[in-house]
Design a protein around this motif. Sequence first.
Motif, PDB file in Angstrom:
ATOM      1  N   ILE A  49       0.819  -1.198   0.000  1.00 35.60           N
ATOM      2  CA  ILE A  49       0.000   0.000   0.000  1.00 35.60           C
ATOM      3  C   ILE A  49       0.860   1.258   0.000  1.00 35.60           C
ATOM      4  O   ILE A  49       0.457   2.298  -0.543  1.00 35.60           O
ATOM      5  CB  ILE A  49      -0.963  -0.010   1.213  1.00 35.60           C
ATOM      6  CG1 ILE A  49      -2.025   1.102   1.078  1.00 35.60           C
ATOM      7  CG2 ILE A  49      -0.204   0.133   2.515  1.00 35.60           C
ATOM      8  CD1 ILE A  49      -3.068   0.849   0.050  1.00 35.60           C
ATOM      9  N   ALA A  50       2.049   1.194   0.577  1.00 38.22           N
ATOM     10  CA  ALA A  50       2.931   2.359   0.591  1.00 38.22           C
ATOM     11  C   ALA A  50       3.331   2.752  -0.827  1.00 38.22           C
ATOM     12  O   ALA A  50       3.416   3.937  -1.157  1.00 38.22           O
ATOM     13  CB  ALA A  50       4.178   2.070   1.433  1.00 38.22           C
ATOM     14  N   GLN A  51       3.589   1.763  -1.671  1.00 36.21           N
ATOM     15  CA  GLN A  51       3.940   2.051  -3.057  1.00 36.21           C
ATOM     16  C   GLN A  51       2.746   2.617  -3.826  1.00 36.21           C
ATOM     17  O   GLN A  51       2.876   3.560  -4.604  1.00 36.21           O
ATOM     18  CB  GLN A  51       4.427   0.778  -3.742  1.00 36.21           C
ATOM     19  CG  GLN A  51       5.831   0.354  -3.341  1.00 36.21           C
ATOM     20  CD  GLN A  51       6.871   1.368  -3.819  1.00 36.21           C
ATOM     21  OE1 GLN A  51       7.438   2.110  -3.017  1.00 36.21           O
ATOM     22  NE2 GLN A  51       7.108   1.394  -5.130  1.00 36.21           N
ATOM     23  N   LEU A  52       1.569   2.077  -3.570  1.00 30.13           N
ATOM     24  CA  LEU A  52       0.380   2.515  -4.277  1.00 30.13           C
ATOM     25  C   LEU A  52      -0.011   3.938  -3.889  1.00 30.13           C
ATOM     26  O   LEU A  52      -0.611   4.672  -4.682  1.00 30.13           O
ATOM     27  CB  LEU A  52      -0.799   1.582  -3.974  1.00 30.13           C
ATOM     28  CG  LEU A  52      -0.980   0.343  -4.855  1.00 30.13           C
ATOM     29  CD1 LEU A  52       0.253  -0.537  -4.841  1.00 30.13           C
ATOM     30  CD2 LEU A  52      -2.213  -0.448  -4.412  1.00 30.13           C
ATOM     31  N   CYS A  53       0.333   4.338  -2.660  1.00 29.95           N
ATOM     32  CA  CYS A  53      -0.112   5.620  -2.128  1.00 29.95           C
ATOM     33  C   CYS A  53       0.890   6.757  -2.365  1.00 29.95           C
ATOM     34  O   CYS A  53       0.688   7.877  -1.915  1.00 29.95           O
ATOM     35  CB  CYS A  53      -0.403   5.472  -0.626  1.00 29.95           C
ATOM     36  SG  CYS A  53      -1.398   6.799   0.084  1.00 29.95           S
ATOM     37  N   ARG A  54       2.004   6.476  -3.047  1.00 33.18           N
ATOM     38  CA  ARG A  54       2.968   7.530  -3.335  1.00 33.18           C
ATOM     39  C   ARG A  54       2.321   8.630  -4.176  1.00 33.18           C
ATOM     40  O   ARG A  54       1.514   8.338  -5.076  1.00 33.18           O
ATOM     41  CB  ARG A  54       4.166   6.958  -4.090  1.00 33.18           C
ATOM     42  CG  ARG A  54       5.065   6.037  -3.274  1.00 33.18           C
ATOM     43  CD  ARG A  54       6.187   5.455  -4.127  1.00 33.18           C
ATOM     44  NE  ARG A  54       5.658   4.621  -5.213  1.00 33.18           N
ATOM     45  CZ  ARG A  54       5.807   4.897  -6.502  1.00 33.18           C
ATOM     46  NH1 ARG A  54       6.473   5.981  -6.889  1.00 33.18           N
ATOM     47  NH2 ARG A  54       5.307   4.083  -7.424  1.00 33.18           N
ATOM     48  N   PRO A  55       2.627   9.903  -3.927  1.00 34.39           N
ATOM     49  CA  PRO A  55       2.012  11.000  -4.699  1.00 34.39           C
ATOM     50  C   PRO A  55       2.136  10.810  -6.208  1.00 34.39           C
ATOM     51  O   PRO A  55       1.166  11.039  -6.946  1.00 34.39           O
ATOM     52  CB  PRO A  55       2.775  12.236  -4.220  1.00 34.39           C
ATOM     53  CG  PRO A  55       3.207  11.885  -2.834  1.00 34.39           C
ATOM     54  CD  PRO A  55       3.515  10.423  -2.871  1.00 34.39           C
ATOM     55  N   GLU A  56       3.316  10.381  -6.668  1.00 34.52           N
ATOM     56  CA  GLU A  56       3.481  10.206  -8.115  1.00 34.52           C
ATOM     57  C   GLU A  56       2.629   9.051  -8.641  1.00 34.52           C
ATOM     58  O   GLU A  56       2.148   9.082  -9.784  1.00 34.52           O
ATOM     59  CB  GLU A  56       4.954   9.977  -8.467  1.00 34.52           C
ATOM     60  CG  GLU A  56       5.627   8.819  -7.754  1.00 34.52           C
ATOM     61  CD  GLU A  56       6.288   9.227  -6.449  1.00 34.52           C
ATOM     62  OE1 GLU A  56       7.313   8.614  -6.103  1.00 34.52           O
ATOM     63  OE2 GLU A  56       5.792  10.174  -5.793  1.00 34.52           O
ATOM     64  N   ALA A  57       2.405   8.037  -7.805  1.00 34.46           N
ATOM     65  CA  ALA A  57       1.551   6.929  -8.231  1.00 34.46           C
ATOM     66  C   ALA A  57       0.096   7.381  -8.335  1.00 34.46           C
ATOM     67  O   ALA A  57      -0.623   7.007  -9.273  1.00 34.46           O
ATOM     68  CB  ALA A  57       1.681   5.769  -7.249  1.00 34.46           C
ATOM     69  N   ILE A  58      -0.353   8.193  -7.381  1.00 37.86           N
ATOM     70  CA  ILE A  58      -1.729   8.691  -7.407  1.00 37.86           C
ATOM     71  C   ILE A  58      -1.933   9.629  -8.590  1.00 37.86           C
ATOM     72  O   ILE A  58      -2.973   9.606  -9.262  1.00 37.86           O
ATOM     73  CB  ILE A  58      -2.065   9.402  -6.087  1.00 37.86           C
ATOM     74  CG1 ILE A  58      -1.911   8.429  -4.903  1.00 37.86           C
ATOM     75  CG2 ILE A  58      -3.476   9.963  -6.130  1.00 37.86           C
ATOM     76  CD1 ILE A  58      -2.767   7.188  -5.004  1.00 37.86           C
ATOM     77  N   GLU A  59      -0.948  10.459  -8.862  1.00 37.63           N
ATOM     78  CA  GLU A  59      -1.032  11.348 -10.033  1.00 37.63           C
ATOM     79  C   GLU A  59      -1.147  10.538 -11.318  1.00 37.63           C
ATOM     80  O   GLU A  59      -1.905  10.893 -12.235  1.00 37.63           O
ATOM     81  CB  GLU A  59       0.196  12.259 -10.083  1.00 37.63           C
ATOM     82  CG  GLU A  59       0.289  13.281  -8.970  1.00 37.63           C
ATOM     83  CD  GLU A  59      -0.662  14.457  -9.146  1.00 37.63           C
ATOM     84  OE1 GLU A  59      -1.374  14.497 -10.169  1.00 37.63           O
ATOM     85  OE2 GLU A  59      -0.701  15.325  -8.258  1.00 37.63           O
ATOM     86  N   ALA A  60      -0.408   9.445 -11.372  1.00 35.33           N
ATOM     87  CA  ALA A  60      -0.467   8.584 -12.554  1.00 35.33           C
ATOM     88  C   ALA A  60      -1.836   7.953 -12.702  1.00 35.33           C
ATOM     89  O   ALA A  60      -2.363   7.813 -13.820  1.00 35.33           O
ATOM     90  CB  ALA A  60       0.615   7.514 -12.473  1.00 35.33           C
ATOM     91  N   VAL A  61      -2.436   7.574 -11.583  1.00 33.90           N
ATOM     92  CA  VAL A  61      -3.786   7.023 -11.613  1.00 33.90           C
ATOM     93  C   VAL A  61      -4.765   8.065 -12.144  1.00 33.90           C
ATOM     94  O   VAL A  61      -5.580   7.796 -13.030  1.00 33.90           O
ATOM     95  CB  VAL A  61      -4.205   6.555 -10.204  1.00 33.90           C
ATOM     96  CG1 VAL A  61      -5.720   6.312 -10.147  1.00 33.90           C
ATOM     97  CG2 VAL A  61      -3.460   5.295  -9.811  1.00 33.90           C
ATOM     98  N   ALA A  62      -4.681   9.287 -11.597  1.00 35.41           N
ATOM     99  CA  ALA A  62      -5.604  10.339 -12.007  1.00 35.41           C
ATOM    100  C   ALA A  62      -5.498  10.643 -13.494  1.00 35.41           C
ATOM    101  O   ALA A  62      -6.492  10.955 -14.152  1.00 35.41           O
ATOM    102  CB  ALA A  62      -5.341  11.602 -11.186  1.00 35.41           C
ATOM    103  N   ALA A  63      -4.287  10.534 -14.030  1.00 36.62           N
ATOM    104  CA  ALA A  63      -4.060  10.855 -15.443  1.00 36.62           C
ATOM    105  C   ALA A  63      -4.756   9.880 -16.381  1.00 36.62           C
ATOM    106  O   ALA A  63      -4.968  10.192 -17.555  1.00 36.62           O
ATOM    107  CB  ALA A  63      -2.564  10.882 -15.732  1.00 36.62           C
TER     108      ALA A  63
END
Length: 628
Positions: A49-63
Motif C-alpha cells: 500500500i505504501a507504493q500505491l499511495c505515493r504522490p506520483e503513483a496517485i497522479e499517474a492514476v488520475a491521469a
Amino acid sequence: MMTSTPAAPRAERRTRLLGGASFAFAALTGCAAGTTAERLATSAAPMDIAQLCRPEAIEAVAATLSTKVTIREIPNGPKLTGGTKLIAATDRLPAYCQITGSYVTNPATGKTANFLATLPVNWNGKYLQLGCSGSCGVLLMNNPAAPPITITAQGYPGQILEKGYATFGNDLGHIATGGALSMDWAIKGPGKIDEEGLIDFNYRADQVMARMGKEFTRAFYAQASGAPPKITRSYFNGCSQGGREALVAASRFPEEFDGIIAGSPAISFADIGFQVGGAAVATLRSSDAAVSAPLMALVGKTVTQQCDALDGLSDGLIQNPAACDFKPERDLPLCDGSNAGQCFTKAQTQSVSALLSAAVDEKGAMVQPGYSVSEPAADFSPTKRPADLGNPVPWTPGDAGSGYWGLAEGVLATLAHRNDPAFRLRSIFSYGTGGRSGMDGFHTIVPQSEVALARSVLGRGSPRAADMGGLMRSRTKLILYHNLSDQVLTPYMSINFYKRLAALHGGYSRVQRTARLFTLPGTAHCGMAGVGPANFDAMGALESWVEHGAAPNALLARQNDPKTTIVTMGKVDWSKPAIRTMPLCKFPEMARYKGAGDVKDAANWACKAGDTSMLQIGQSGRQAGVTD
C-alpha cells in the motif's frame, strides 16, 4: 484488537431469532473477525500500500481517468499535504491510503467538486459511496476514518475500513461558508446564485462521482495487479443530507449501485423550508408565543404519559407516535395563575401545534408533514428574540439563535428566490385552524405559488416515489430508515414516501422485494441521541440482502450512551455492553414485547409477519399529515 466476550454466542443466537436480521452485533460487543494481519495472511500476494499511495503513483492514476481529476490538498476535508496520505495499520485497522482533490462535474464549464477517497490495503473488491450531511460543503461525515462515520453509516467506528471497502465522498460541489444548514455557499451577489453549484447540489456531483470513483478504484488497485480489477459490488450509504443523496441515486441512477441505504433523508428541501420556517415565525406572533426547552420537555412528558402504553407496554418508547391522540391546544395545561412554570399560554400551545402540524397551502393541500410528538425538541423555537417581533427580517443570516429559520431562509430566500434582496421570507407565512383530513389544529399556511417556485428550483434534488420506477425494475436493493423522534427531519416524510411507493407498485409485499423501510422509536436525528436503541449494522444488512438474498425482516439495534453527539462520538466505548437492544421491524410491522423477560433485551421482542400496526393513525398522525 477487541477480544471476544462471553456474550457473543447469545448475541449471535439473537440475530438468528430476529428473522434473518443481518447485524454484526458480535463485533459491536467486542468480537471483530480477526486481526488485520490474520486477514491479510489469507491473501496470496499482499499489496504494498505504501507504493500505491505515493504522490506520483496517485497522479499517474488520475491521469488515466476519463473524468478530469486533480490531486491536491482541499480546504474542506482532512489536511493531506499534496492530497495523499498513508495511514499505517494498527492492531485493529488495516493500513489505508487517503486521497483528496477535485473532479470536473461539468466539462463544458469546468465546474468541480472536491472529494475524499479512502482505499484500504485489504480491499474487498467493493465500492462504497458515502453521503454528506447538513447542506454539505465539508468532507467529515463521509470520512470513514472519522468517528462521526457511525452517524452517517451506522455500524461502529472503523467497520467500513475493517470490511475493506474502497470509499468515496464529495462536498456536493461547494465549500461550506456558514453553519451546518447554511446555503450561503450559493450566494454570488444580489439576485445571483451559483447555478452550477445548485445542479451539483441537487444530483450531479454524486452522479459523476459514481462513475469516477469506481474508475479511480480500479485504476488504483490495478497498480498492484497489473490489470484493472473488477468491482464486484457497489453501494451508497448516507443519512440526513446523505439520505436525500441516496434517494436521488435510487430515483435517478439506480443502475450505478447494487444496494442503497437512505437514512432519515431530507427528501424535499423545498418543502422542509416551509414547515420549519412557519414553526419559527409562529413563535413571534406575540410576546408569549415562544416555547422554552423546559416547556418542550413538559410536552414530551405529557405525550409519554398519554401514548407510551399504546403499543402494549409502558417502557419509555412510543413505537408508533402517529397513533397518538395528543392535541396541544386540548391536552397541554393552560396557565391559570397557580401553575407557573408548568403551564402554557394559548399562544404557546399554538406554537407547539405549528411544529407538530403539517404545513398546507391556501387550498388545504399538504405541503410538508409536521414533526413527531415523541421526544419533541425545542430546536425550532429561536433562542434569540428580535427586539421588534414584527420585523419583516427577524433574524440576520447566520444568527445562531434563530432556530430553524436559517434552513428556511437558505432554501427559500437564497435558492428558490435566488438571493433576491427584495424578497421577505416572513411575508409568506400565515396561520389558521380547520382543514381537511384531520389537519384541523393550528398550522402554517403558505402560498401555492411559493411552493411551485421552490419545487421547480429544487425538484431535481427532491426524489419522489413516482420517480422510483427504474429502481423497482432493477436488481438494486434499497434500505430506508428514519428515526421516529427526529427533531431535524420529520420521519413522516419517509413514511409518506414509502406508503406512496407501495401504492404505486402493488402494495407492501411487492415493494419489499426491492425496498424496505425501518423506523427507530425514541431516537433523534440519524441516531445521535434519544431514549431508544439507535445504532445498527446497516451495511451488514444490505450486504446480506444483495449478496446472499437474505432480505432483512428486522434489524437488531443497540443503544449506546444516550448523551452521544457528533462531538462526543469518538469517546464512545464500543466494547461496553449496550444499554438496550431491540429489533427494528420492517414497515408496517411493529416490534412487540413477548410478555416476559428484560424489556431492554431484544430476545424478548418479536416482529410478527403480516402485522400492520404502523399503519394506525390517531389525532397526532392526522394533524401531522401522515397519509392513509
